[in-house]
Enzyme design. Structure first.
Site, PDB file in Angstrom:
ATOM      1  N   ARG A 100       0.878  -1.183   0.000  1.00 28.74           N
ATOM      2  CA  ARG A 100       0.000   0.000   0.000  1.00 28.74           C
ATOM      3  C   ARG A 100       0.906   1.222   0.000  1.00 28.74           C
ATOM      4  NH1 ARG A 100      -5.375   1.672   3.309  1.00 28.74           N
ATOM      5  NH2 ARG A 100      -6.144   0.164   1.794  1.00 28.74           N
ATOM      6  N   HIS A 127      -7.283   0.772  -6.641  1.00 22.67           N
ATOM      7  CA  HIS A 127      -7.511  -0.090  -5.469  1.00 22.67           C
ATOM      8  C   HIS A 127      -8.228  -1.368  -5.955  1.00 22.67           C
ATOM      9  CE1 HIS A 127      -7.797  -1.267  -1.419  1.00 22.67           C
ATOM     10  NE2 HIS A 127      -8.690  -0.411  -0.951  1.00 22.67           N
ATOM     11  N   GLN A 130     -10.259  -3.891  -3.708  1.00 22.24           N
ATOM     12  CA  GLN A 130     -11.551  -3.353  -3.284  1.00 22.24           C
ATOM     13  C   GLN A 130     -12.603  -3.537  -4.375  1.00 22.24           C
ATOM     14  OE1 GLN A 130     -12.213  -1.514  -0.136  1.00 22.24           O
ATOM     15  NE2 GLN A 130     -14.242  -2.102  -0.845  1.00 22.24           N
ATOM     16  N   ASP A 229     -16.921   7.648  -1.984  1.00 26.73           N
ATOM     17  CA  ASP A 229     -15.650   7.452  -1.274  1.00 26.73           C
ATOM     18  C   ASP A 229     -15.376   8.754  -0.518  1.00 26.73           C
ATOM     19  OD1 ASP A 229     -13.067   6.625  -0.513  1.00 26.73           O
ATOM     20  OD2 ASP A 229     -12.162   7.094  -2.452  1.00 26.73           O
ATOM     21  N   CYS A 269     -16.385   2.059   0.156  1.00 26.55           N
ATOM     22  CA  CYS A 269     -15.236   1.212   0.500  1.00 26.55           C
ATOM     23  C   CYS A 269     -14.876   1.311   1.980  1.00 26.55           C
ATOM     24  CB  CYS A 269     -14.040   1.592  -0.358  1.00 26.55           C
ATOM     25  SG  CYS A 269     -13.578   3.332  -0.243  1.00 26.55           S
ATOM     26  N   ARG A 297     -13.783  -8.558   1.664  1.00 24.48           N
ATOM     27  CA  ARG A 297     -12.357  -8.330   1.365  1.00 24.48           C
ATOM     28  C   ARG A 297     -11.566  -9.590   1.728  1.00 24.48           C
ATOM     29  NH1 ARG A 297     -10.381  -3.068   1.265  1.00 24.48           N
ATOM     30  NH2 ARG A 297      -8.481  -4.114   0.597  1.00 24.48           N
TER      31      ARG A 297
HETATM   32  N1  NVA Z   1      -9.673   6.992  -1.594  1.00 24.74           N
HETATM   33  C1  NVA Z   1      -9.362   6.528  -0.261  1.00 24.74           C
HETATM   34  C2  NVA Z   1      -9.675   5.069  -0.153  1.00 24.74           C
HETATM   35  C3  NVA Z   1      -9.418   4.467   1.186  1.00 24.74           C
HETATM   36  C4  NVA Z   1      -9.715   3.007   1.235  1.00 24.74           C
HETATM   37  C5  NVA Z   1      -7.908   6.820   0.045  1.00 24.74           C
HETATM   38  O1  NVA Z   1      -7.061   6.617  -0.841  1.00 24.74           O
HETATM   39  O2  NVA Z   1      -7.612   7.283   1.146  1.00 24.74           O
HETATM   40  N1   CP Z   2     -11.356   0.102   2.130  1.00 26.26           N
HETATM   41  C1   CP Z   2     -10.085   0.011   2.578  1.00 26.26           C
HETATM   42  O1   CP Z   2      -9.142  -0.298   1.839  1.00 26.26           O
HETATM   43  O2   CP Z   2      -9.972   0.236   3.901  1.00 26.26           O
HETATM   44  P1   CP Z   2      -8.612   0.423   4.723  1.00 26.26           P
HETATM   45  O3   CP Z   2      -8.013   1.757   4.316  1.00 26.26           O
HETATM   46  O4   CP Z   2      -9.058   0.388   6.149  1.00 26.26           O
HETATM   47  O5   CP Z   2      -7.674  -0.690   4.377  1.00 26.26           O
END
Ligand code: NVA
Ligand code: CP
Length: 310
Positions: A100, A127, A130, A229, A269, A297
């Protein structure tokens, strides 16, 4: 070496396998085959995570493997050691990586330079774990335990509201094209999906057929799924005030949700910010499947891990 960095990294036949396997792993949770026995998978996370981290750690354990969580500060990566050397060294110890981070190109470089499978656990661009899970979750809701999951998605319409220029919107554009769905995005002027996502669609042999509007009611008309989101994704905190101003008209209110199909699903998400991108009442409606998404997930990622560990 097989990786899962973007939605199109599995061909349509493999996508069907992932879905079938996820359903099977879910049904037989507690009795899954230990396909990761004697394997260690490292999770390298440069951003916070609840769902991705915990579902991968639990999933790897349930498949008989060991998960090694590494915060970016635990490694030399990005300070005094290159991505390429990190990939080469970790490939000598572990059997796969879940990453990540910010730049998508960093995940691509880890995959290119190492000799083990890499899974994208979220970048600024995409992502994919997801989106596979979201599609599986909606399909499961529409078919029940036995019906054809992929057939259930074909021809459905998803409306995506709010930040239409970041990872979740991009991944849903890819996902809609992959699953044969129609996608209408509604966001502020200046947040239309960028050139990079169009290039990715073309490179993956997928149609560039999404629509973008600044009218949220136009986007949700006839929608089977209303999706949103957070307005300020991780890494964009400096723009938070401006984003709240820009995106306020795109809050999924009860009124906006009611303008979709009468049986439309609400999806997110998570994490959610009630009062910003969505009203609490919408999160709480029986047609909100946000916690099924979160649960799935685990099952879908176990299917992805099983496919990559073959
Ligand atoms: N768009 C958000 C998704 C989190 C799962 C982020 O990147 O923070
Ligand atoms: N939806 C998602 O990826 O959540 P987290 O940021 O908690 O991993």
């Amino acid at each position: 070496m097989k990786h899962f960095l973007k939605e199109t990294d599995f061909n349509p036949h493999e996508v069907a396998e992932v879905f079938a396997l996820a359903r099977e792993l879910k049904r037989k949770r507690g009795r899954n085959k230990p396909v990761l026995a004697n394997q260690t998978w490292a999770l390298i996370f440069s951003k916070a995570s609840t769902r991705t981290r915990v579902s991968f750690e639990v999933g790897i354990h349930e498949l008989g493997g060991h998960a090694l969580f590494l915060n970016k500060n635990d490694l030399h990566l990005g300070r005094s050691e290159s991505i390429a050397d990190t990939a080469r060294v970790l490939s000598r110890y572990v059997h796969g990586l879940v990453v990540r981070t910010y730049a998508h190109s960093d995940v691509e470089e880890l995959a290119r330079c190492g000799s083990i499978p890499v899974i994208n656990g979220l970048t600024d661009l995409l992502h994919p774990c997801q989106i596979y899970t979201d599609a599986f979750t909606a399909a499961e809701r529409w078919t029940g335990p036995k019906g054809d999951l992929l057939a259930a998605l074909r021809g459905r319409k998803i409306a995506f509201l709010g930040d239409t220029r970041f990872n979740m919107a991009n991944s849903w554009i890819m996902g809609a094209a992959l699953f044969g769905m129609q996608i209408a995005l509604a966001g502020p002027k200046g947040y239309a999906p960028g050139a990079q996502i169009k290039a990715l669609l073309k490179a993956g042999g997928l149609p560039v057929s999404f629509s973008f509007t600044t009218d949220p009611f136009e986007a949700v008309a006839g929608a089977d799924i209303v999706y949103t989101d957070v307005w300020t994704s991780m890494g964009l905190e400096g723009e938070a005030k401006q984003r709240v101003r820009d995106m306020r008209p795109f809050t999924v209110t009860e009124k906006l949700f009611a303008a979709a199909k009468p049986d439309a699903l609400f999806m997110h998400c998570l994490p959610a910010h009630p009062g910003e991108e969505v009203e609490q009442a919408v999160l709480d409606t029986p047609r909100s499947i946000i916690f099924d998404q979160a649960e799935n997930r685990l099952h879908v990622q176990k299917a992805i891990l099983s496919m990559l560990a073959r």
